[in-house]
Design a protein around this motif. Structure first.
Motif, PDB file in Angstrom:
ATOM      1  N   TYR A   1      15.167   2.684  -0.663  1.00 16.41           N
ATOM      2  CA  TYR A   1      13.702   3.048  -0.877  1.00 16.41           C
ATOM      3  C   TYR A   1      13.094   2.255  -2.077  1.00 16.41           C
ATOM      4  N   ALA A   2      14.220   2.760  -3.538  1.00 19.27           N
ATOM      5  CA  ALA A   2      13.755   2.433  -4.593  1.00 19.27           C
ATOM      6  C   ALA A   2      13.467   1.337  -5.222  1.00 19.27           C
ATOM      7  N   VAL A   3      14.560   0.274  -4.637  1.00 19.01           N
ATOM      8  CA  VAL A   3      14.783  -1.524  -4.999  1.00 19.01           C
ATOM      9  C   VAL A   3      12.870  -1.608  -4.115  1.00 19.01           C
ATOM     10  N   ALA A   4      12.509  -1.248  -2.402  1.00 17.75           N
ATOM     11  CA  ALA A   4      11.353  -1.832  -2.166  1.00 17.75           C
ATOM     12  C   ALA A   4      10.549  -1.007  -2.976  1.00 17.75           C
ATOM     13  N   ASN A   5       9.931   0.038  -2.715  1.00 13.54           N
ATOM     14  CA  ASN A   5       8.883   0.332  -3.614  1.00 13.54           C
ATOM     15  C   ASN A   5       8.866  -0.292  -4.588  1.00 13.54           C
ATOM     16  N   SER A   6      10.298  -0.729  -5.502  1.00 10.20           N
ATOM     17  CA  SER A   6       9.889  -1.386  -7.047  1.00 10.20           C
ATOM     18  C   SER A   6       8.662  -2.896  -6.637  1.00 10.20           C
ATOM     19  N   LYS A   7      10.061  -3.320  -5.713  1.00  9.68           N
ATOM     20  CA  LYS A   7       9.393  -5.053  -5.345  1.00  9.68           C
ATOM     21  C   LYS A   7       8.291  -5.293  -4.829  1.00  9.68           C
ATOM     22  N   ARG A   8       7.740  -4.026  -4.215  1.00  9.57           N
ATOM     23  CA  ARG A   8       5.996  -4.156  -3.591  1.00  9.57           C
ATOM     24  C   ARG A   8       4.757  -3.837  -5.046  1.00  9.57           C
ATOM     25  N   ARG A   9       5.754  -2.568  -6.081  1.00 13.03           N
ATOM     26  CA  ARG A   9       4.550  -2.677  -7.131  1.00 13.03           C
ATOM     27  C   ARG A   9       4.881  -3.553  -8.036  1.00 13.03           C
ATOM     28  N   PHE A  10       5.773  -4.729  -7.757  1.00  8.22           N
ATOM     29  CA  PHE A  10       5.560  -5.587  -8.780  1.00  8.22           C
ATOM     30  C   PHE A  10       5.148  -7.324  -7.818  1.00  8.22           C
ATOM     31  N   GLY A  11       5.143  -7.123  -6.487  1.00  7.12           N
ATOM     32  CA  GLY A  11       5.054  -8.029  -5.621  1.00  7.12           C
ATOM     33  C   GLY A  11       5.419  -8.881  -5.473  1.00  7.12           C
TER      34      GLY A  11
ATOM     35  N   LYS B   1       8.058 -11.204  -3.204  1.00  9.02           N
ATOM     36  CA  LYS B   1       7.868 -12.208  -2.215  1.00  9.02           C
ATOM     37  C   LYS B   1       8.787 -11.459  -1.157  1.00  9.02           C
ATOM     38  N   SER B   2       8.565 -11.051   0.168  1.00  8.84           N
ATOM     39  CA  SER B   2       9.194 -10.463   1.075  1.00  8.84           C
ATOM     40  C   SER B   2       9.915 -10.826   1.706  1.00  8.84           C
ATOM     41  N   SER B   3       9.849 -12.594   2.312  1.00  6.14           N
ATOM     42  CA  SER B   3      10.244 -13.532   3.209  1.00  6.14           C
ATOM     43  C   SER B   3      12.048 -13.773   3.523  1.00  6.14           C
ATOM     44  N   VAL B   4      12.609 -13.316   4.397  1.00  5.87           N
ATOM     45  CA  VAL B   4      13.898 -13.380   4.784  1.00  5.87           C
ATOM     46  C   VAL B   4      14.344 -15.059   5.064  1.00  5.87           C
ATOM     47  N   ASP B   5      12.988 -15.644   4.992  1.00  6.90           N
ATOM     48  CA  ASP B   5      13.842 -17.229   4.859  1.00  6.90           C
ATOM     49  C   ASP B   5      14.852 -17.836   4.608  1.00  6.90           C
TER      50      ASP B   5
END
Length: 314
Positions: free
Chosen positions: A146-156, A158-162
């Protein structure tokens, strides 16, 4: 503005590239983990006295020509024959690599240890690297999803799983049972959690504690006086209590809203920025990968979590 930017880049390159990379006693360290998991921060702790030459994200092919021909986040089976990738890795581990990107944070002119390599794009080939380069000291850092996901979101980020779906052997060997979930993920937050699950699932499934050092970000935040000496012992480098001061300093990749700069709790600040709906969406994903038991209800790593996970991972 362009001229000023070019001058700044040139100055950074000159500052970071004036060094002699000689073979010195001591380990070459590969510090791996998901993005926004604290790898840059922990690298500053390991290199607190700047005795290592610090190589930053060399597997980033868009920035480092040596690896530009390879797939981002490549997966290699442990026994796979990959001579060209092996050649490039050997050049890296022997220090035959220079450039603005990999050397941007290096400050040591004449390293007394060998190299500290920080990489978030080598997680799917750690077992392969372990087989080909047994002399490497590999540290794998885990942080609360949850900490990693939150940080990635706040830093913008990419969320792709391709990059997962586009690797047939990775899907066949490890992620096939989760293909439908990867395809159906409807929000960036779900995809961040899936990225985290894929990285940690593959690493923990392939590698045991006797092969790498499995570290938890939260442990270094809450028990630095215990966990840092353990890490340094594995790396074969001397420990000095002065290193504890590094744990309270922000890494070079921190932004103004990072917890270490705002004064928020380093371990659970994510709770203020994560909705109940996001937690509900993430839980089934973690359960499907068998990673819901890696952290307890308080958001801290469970006792002996890595050993238990390596036994029970599907």
């Amino acid at each position: 503005m362009k001229i000023l930017s070019d001058i700044k880049l040139a100055a950074m390159f000159l500052r970071s590239s004036l060094y002699l990379d000689l073979h010195r006693p001591g380990p070459t360290v590969l510090l791996a983990g998901d993005g926004r998991s604290g790898t840059t921060w922990l690298s500053k702790v390991i290199n607190h006295d700047e005795s290592f030459r610090y190589i930053f994200e060399p597997f980033f092919g868009e920035k480092v020509p040596l690896f530009e021909k390879f797939t981002p986040h490549p997966y290699l089976r442990p026994e796979e024959h990959a001579p060209e990738f092996e050649r490039c890795c050997r050049e890296l581990f022997q220090g035959r690599i220079r450039g603005l990107w990999p050397d941007v944070h290096n400050r040591k002119r004449l390293p007394t240890n060998r190299r500290l390599i920080k990489a978030i794009r080598a997680n799917f080939c750690l077992a392969w690297l372990r087989r080909r380069f047994p002399e490497l000291k590999i540290v794998f850092l885990i942080r609360n999803p949850y900490a990693v996901a939150n940080s990635k979101r706040r830093f913008g980020w990419k969320s792709s799983v391709d990059h997962l779906l586009d690797q047939p052997r990775l899907m066949e060997d490890h992620l096939g049972p989760h293909a439908a979930m990867l395809h159906k993920a409807s929000t960036p937050y779900e995809r961040y959690i899936l990225q985290w699950c894929a990285i940690n699932h593959v690493a923990l499934r392939q590698l045991g504690r006797d092969e790498i050092f499995i570290a938890f970000y939260e442990d270094f935040c809450t028990q630095p006086e215990t966990k840092i000496p353990q890490l340094f012992s594995y790396l074969g480098i001397p420990y000095d209590q002065a290193v504890l001061r590094k744990t309270t300093r922000p890494s070079p990749t921190c932004k103004k809203h990072s917890a270490i700069k705002t004064g928020e709790n380093l371990v659970d600040s994510w709770k203020k920025h994560t909705s109940e709906d996001e937690l509900l969406r993430a839980q089934p994903i973690l359960e499907a990968f068998g990673l819901d038991r890696l952290y307890d209800d308080a958001g801290m790593p469970g006792q002996d979590a890595p050993q238990k996970m390596q036994v029970h991972l599907p």
